[in-house]
Design a protein around this motif. Structure first.
Motif, PDB file in Angstrom:
ATOM      1  N   GLU A 105       0.827  -1.207   0.000  1.00 51.76           N
ATOM      2  CA  GLU A 105       0.000   0.000   0.000  1.00 51.76           C
ATOM      3  C   GLU A 105       0.861   1.258   0.000  1.00 51.76           C
ATOM      4  OE1 GLU A 105      -3.838   1.886   2.336  1.00 51.76           O
ATOM      5  OE2 GLU A 105      -2.445   0.662   3.500  1.00 51.76           O
ATOM      6  N   VAL A 106       0.388   2.269  -0.722  1.00 52.12           N
ATOM      7  CA  VAL A 106       0.969   3.606  -0.676  1.00 52.12           C
ATOM      8  C   VAL A 106      -0.043   4.513   0.013  1.00 52.12           C
ATOM      9  CG1 VAL A 106       1.836   5.561  -2.005  1.00 52.12           C
ATOM     10  CG2 VAL A 106       2.271   3.228  -2.795  1.00 52.12           C
ATOM     11  N   VAL A 157       8.011  10.147  -7.574  1.00 48.18           N
ATOM     12  CA  VAL A 157       6.850   9.578  -6.885  1.00 48.18           C
ATOM     13  C   VAL A 157       6.397   8.296  -7.578  1.00 48.18           C
ATOM     14  CG1 VAL A 157       4.446   9.967  -6.230  1.00 48.18           C
ATOM     15  CG2 VAL A 157       6.119  11.773  -5.920  1.00 48.18           C
ATOM     16  N   GLN A 158       6.569   8.221  -8.890  1.00 51.34           N
ATOM     17  CA  GLN A 158       6.270   6.967  -9.586  1.00 51.34           C
ATOM     18  C   GLN A 158       7.169   5.851  -9.071  1.00 51.34           C
ATOM     19  OE1 GLN A 158       3.828   6.303 -12.350  1.00 51.34           O
ATOM     20  NE2 GLN A 158       4.332   4.383 -11.298  1.00 51.34           N
ATOM     21  N   HIS A 196       5.907   4.883  -5.688  1.00 50.10           N
ATOM     22  CA  HIS A 196       4.672   4.119  -5.858  1.00 50.10           C
ATOM     23  C   HIS A 196       4.974   2.681  -6.269  1.00 50.10           C
ATOM     24  CE1 HIS A 196       1.288   2.609  -8.342  1.00 50.10           C
ATOM     25  NE2 HIS A 196       0.546   3.154  -7.398  1.00 50.10           N
ATOM     26  N   ASP A 197       5.899   2.509  -7.207  1.00 50.52           N
ATOM     27  CA  ASP A 197       6.240   1.164  -7.672  1.00 50.52           C
ATOM     28  C   ASP A 197       6.817   0.322  -6.534  1.00 50.52           C
ATOM     29  OD1 ASP A 197       5.380   1.940 -10.154  1.00 50.52           O
ATOM     30  OD2 ASP A 197       7.391   2.237 -10.988  1.00 50.52           O
ATOM     31  N   LYS A 216       3.945  -0.710  -4.090  1.00 46.49           N
ATOM     32  CA  LYS A 216       2.981  -1.681  -4.596  1.00 46.49           C
ATOM     33  C   LYS A 216       3.528  -3.108  -4.595  1.00 46.49           C
ATOM     34  CE  LYS A 216      -0.472  -0.900  -5.427  1.00 46.49           C
ATOM     35  NZ  LYS A 216      -1.569  -0.829  -4.408  1.00 46.49           N
ATOM     36  N   ILE A 265       0.302  14.603  -6.651  1.00 47.28           N
ATOM     37  CA  ILE A 265       0.664  13.198  -6.464  1.00 47.28           C
ATOM     38  C   ILE A 265      -0.446  12.396  -5.792  1.00 47.28           C
ATOM     39  CG2 ILE A 265       3.078  13.894  -6.301  1.00 47.28           C
ATOM     40  CD1 ILE A 265       3.005  13.094  -3.343  1.00 47.28           C
ATOM     41  N   PHE A 275      -1.307   8.833  -6.849  1.00 46.54           N
ATOM     42  CA  PHE A 275      -0.435   7.703  -6.548  1.00 46.54           C
ATOM     43  C   PHE A 275      -0.797   7.013  -5.231  1.00 46.54           C
ATOM     44  CE2 PHE A 275       2.177  10.332  -9.380  1.00 46.54           C
ATOM     45  CZ  PHE A 275       2.599   9.374 -10.288  1.00 46.54           C
ATOM     46  N   GLY A 276      -1.687   7.593  -4.452  1.00 46.48           N
ATOM     47  CA  GLY A 276      -2.021   7.023  -3.153  1.00 46.48           C
ATOM     48  C   GLY A 276      -3.172   6.035  -3.225  1.00 46.48           C
ATOM     49  N   ASP A 277      -3.030   4.907  -2.531  1.00 47.87           N
ATOM     50  CA  ASP A 277      -4.158   3.986  -2.389  1.00 47.87           C
ATOM     51  C   ASP A 277      -5.190   4.568  -1.432  1.00 47.87           C
ATOM     52  OD1 ASP A 277      -3.181   1.723  -3.999  1.00 47.87           O
ATOM     53  OD2 ASP A 277      -1.605   1.634  -2.491  1.00 47.87           O
ATOM     54  N   GLY A 335      -7.615   6.831  -2.939  1.00 47.53           N
ATOM     55  CA  GLY A 335      -6.721   7.687  -3.707  1.00 47.53           C
ATOM     56  C   GLY A 335      -7.289   8.215  -4.999  1.00 47.53           C
TER      57      GLY A 335
END
Length: 224
Positions: free
Chosen positions: A26-27, A175-176, A179-180, A183, A198, A201-203, A219
């Motif tokens: 999770e982000v 931030v990508q 995020h990667d 996840k 951004i 990019f959040g769950d 998100g």
């Protein structure tokens, strides 16, 4: 969880009963006005500060029950922290700063530098590896601080305003990357941010207000 600063009549409550969980894979974004307790919460999670009441459990380990040396080892082995103020060592070059977590673990110097160079290169810093912090812009220092947090492949990454001094394109790319990482099924990422760019990019996006969790949204919802 609660946390206050000061004593007696000058005691100021900063966290007022925060209850929060973050799942592996999770982000999580922490947002809210300045002074709402976001950075303090990150510091308590990392074991840098101790809460007055409550428990912090990461990967099954109760952080508050660890001794000082045990907390240091736990952070070294499992956590990455991106500080808002960078905290780069002024006498070390960019690549040396980024390699510090690996060198502390005993990774051979050549291998540690190679890994640090690869991460810095992915952030557009390949031409600045030998520069001291005093010769780097704020955005470049930020990227070195992010590389230092990533180089140890942490299971939980704690980020305090990671895009604050970055242009839009660089911030989006970094931030990508965060995020990667978040996840992956055995990783997690918590990001404190004011940067609405951004939010995608959040769950989950956790809104804090006056030391409390005020709202939690998915998100992909429009920010409020």
């Amino acid at each position: 969880m609660t946390k206050s600063f000061g004593e007696g009549d000058t005691r100021i409550p900063v966290l007022k009963g925060v209850d929060l969980d973050v799942a592996l894979g999770e982000v999580l974004l922490l947002v809210g006005p300045s002074g709402s307790g976001k950075t303090t919460l990150l510091s308590v999670i990392a074991g840098i500060l101790e809460s007055d009441e409550g428990e912090v459990k990461i990967l099954g380990e109760s952080i508050l029950e660890l001794s000082g040396s045990e907390k240091t080892r736990f952070r070294r082995d499992h956590l990455g922290f991106i500080f808002q103020q960078y905290h780069l060592l002024p006498t070390l070059t960019a690549v040396e700063n980024a390699a510090v977590p690996l060198l502390i673990r005993g990774v051979p110097k050549q291998e540690a530098f190679a890994q640090a160079e690869a991460i810095l290169g992915s952030m557009g810093m390949g031409g600045r590896l030998a520069a001291l912090p005093s010769r780097l812009s704020g955005g470049e220092q930020q990227r070195v601080a992010i590389a230092r947090a990533l180089v140890g492949d942490p299971q939980l990454l704690l980020c305090d305003e990671p895009t604050a001094n970055l242009d839009g394109e660089t911030g989006h790319r970094i931030v990508q990357q965060l995020h990667d990482i978040g996840k992956q099924p055995d990783r997690g990422v918590i990001i404190v941010t004011h940067d609405t760019r951004i939010f995608e990019f959040g769950d989950r996006i956790v809104h804090m207000e006056d030391g409390r969790v005020d709202q939690i949204q998915q998100g992909q919802e429009e920010p409020v």
